[in-house]
Design a protein around this motif. Structure first.
Motif: not given
Lengths: 213, 213, 213, 213
Positions: B128-130, B137-139, D150-154, D178-180
């Motif tokens: 995610e931090l990329q 804009a995305t992992h 993970n996904t950028q689509h909430m 990959g996130h928190g």
């Protein structure tokens, strides 16, 4: 000059403050656990300011720094100097440009000393930060940090250091097995730079070993 | 404008304070051991404010920041700029939006550079931090951090960076083998965000490797 | 003497401040996560000052320290003492020289306790810092830290400690499996030195295991 | 009550200060790299105070906290709320006792999420600190922390959390791959205790894995 004791008390005060400041920094980094570690600065050709044994290195005051002569004898005071005073005065005697000696006891140093004890040295090669050690101008060099066997009998440690120096190999710092690091410099700033560099490089070597195994 | 030197001294003071503040933060994190690391900000199209060589990065003052032109020459001062000034000016010349360049020397960066030297890059995917790196804009993307061979001859490093840029691959930061990280941004805040993100992600990659081996 | 309660309130205030100061330090080191850990000092032969259950150990005030007698009963207050009070009073009863007991919950302690649970002890040998534990004059000694099985039933923990002490083996601290460390000293300064030394040595042992595997 | 916006501005000020204070602490621990992480508190049954997107979490002021309703819409302001606002409001809607939601991005959390992604959960057993999570009275329990893709689509993330809750399994926090970490509590103090406990326990699990491999 202090007529009775033979050293300059103003110089002592300046050195004591410099030692206490450096020690606070090392303590905050966790390099002086459980009242371990000791630090010294040269006052003049015959005297050294050194930490009194057993104090919390994060809270040193002027009263925690005492004076010894080059034969490890307290001068004008009745405090007990660090048990390892002989290792400090040896560096001042053998390497006369030395102005400060720092002995710390970080976890990285203790672990590296155990791990490399059988090799009798840690060999540093290819690190840019080797250049932080005076006399090294390139990463493409070899910086050996010897690991000496530990003993509670100081003369045996002194002998090991003497033997290394007598062999003509360069010496910028050394580890004692299961213990910590000794390093030094012409000034306390140079000694701190050497300490920071060696602590960093030992940590890097441990990390690489974990990652490459 | 400073008539004699060609830059705005007020802008220099603002940049020097911003550099010193950032450097204190990095020093507290242990990313600038033994007077390593150097930092710069663009003053104008022809001038860069950059740290003087060899200072303790935790205690920089205005006198520790000097001005160079885009050909690495000191302007209006007689101090020695960092040995790696050419790597800073290269970024300002080749990536004209750049406002600040940060070079640090953390243990994670040094170890990652050694470990990935033979791969010639660290490939970051799935974090995610990329997204903290501008343009991502995305992992679900690939962020490559090249690892260049170390050399004490700056033009060879400049050539390696030029070759990467000439190849058309995106470049947001790079490692030098056995050394540290260079990264940058339009502002010093963006450069710090990039530095924090890359330091974090390199650390995550090292941890995963330790855990998956 | 406090006539109604049987202890000296001035001594309580001094102990409460000493406990709060030590606890702030341990909290800053991350050794007291999520309101864990508890600390005590002996007030007199019949009373102990101990932390109230469940407070943030980084922000203790005098109101967060209460008094219990040697049978774990609150004296002159209506607060709930730590659930593990019985482990503190046991040390004061069985080792009458003890002036302070410290129980922390660092990651190193928790992990070491799990890793060495089947061995029932961590055996420390060859570390210079063993000398920081009172009674140890050389690295060439053996310092055993037992690991007791965890239980929410305090009398079972008390029994395990009693059994160790009854066996005549020296005891300077112990781990509880999946939990943390108990250690103590004649003064709170000595107890802190023991805690710092044991935390350091447990960390070294974990590092060596990672590196030698 | 703020007549135009429907919430109490004094309550907002108190929550904003509490969020900023907690965030400074997490930033100092390195849990919010590169402007990541977001935090919220419930104002009333229809409003939530939440961090504005993209700010440095070590330096939040009241102007960095905004109000959204339970459908993620900004109330009485024109700032952009965190991209992950929907994950906060979901917790307030589904678990009505919740008073605060904390999302951090530590290296331990990111690495654990990658390592346990294929297991779809981290299973915690045998740790005393499980008791720091409300509802757990013994180390002899099982605490599952799910790891969601993970996904950028909430809405896809919201759906994964809903599915877990709909299955009737307890939920005290979750990781995103990959996130928190997301965790929460009835008060911000309880949420912090949960965060400290889960960060600690994830770190212990990673350490054990390194040591037992």
């Amino acid at each position: 000059m202090n007529a009775s004791a033979g050293y300059d008390p103003e110089r002592l005060a300046i050195c004591a403050d410099a030692i206490a400041g450096a020690a606070r920094n090392f303590a905050a980094l966790g390099w002086t656990p459980a009242t371990s570690s000791n630090f010294s600065m040269r006052l003049d050709s015959g005297h050294v300011a050194i930490t009194v044994s057993g104090r919390d290195k994060g809270q040193l005051g002027r009263e925690d720094i005492m004076v010894v002569d080059m034969h490890d004898q307290p001068v004008g005071e009745h405090k007990r100097p660090s048990a390892e005073t002989a290792l400090h005065t040896q560096v001042y005697r053998r390497l006369p440009e030395t102005g400060a000696v720092l002995h710390t006891h970080s976890r990285t140093q203790s672990v590296a000393s155990r791990l490399f004890a059988s090799d009798k040295r840690v060999r540093l090669q290819g690190w840019e930060l080797q250049k932080a050690v005076s006399g090294y101008a390139t990463h493409d060099s070899t910086l050996d940090i010897p690991v000496f066997a530990n003993t509670q009998h100081m003369p045996e440690l002194v002998d090991q250091v003497d033997a290394w120096l007598d062999s003509g190999q360069p010496l910028h710092g050394y580890l004692i097995d299961g213990h910590g690091l000794y390093t030094w410099g012409r000034s306390i700033d140079e000694a701190r730079r050497h300490l920071e560099a060696l602590e960093f490089l030992l940590g890097c070597e441990l990390d690489l070993r974990r990652l490459r195994s």
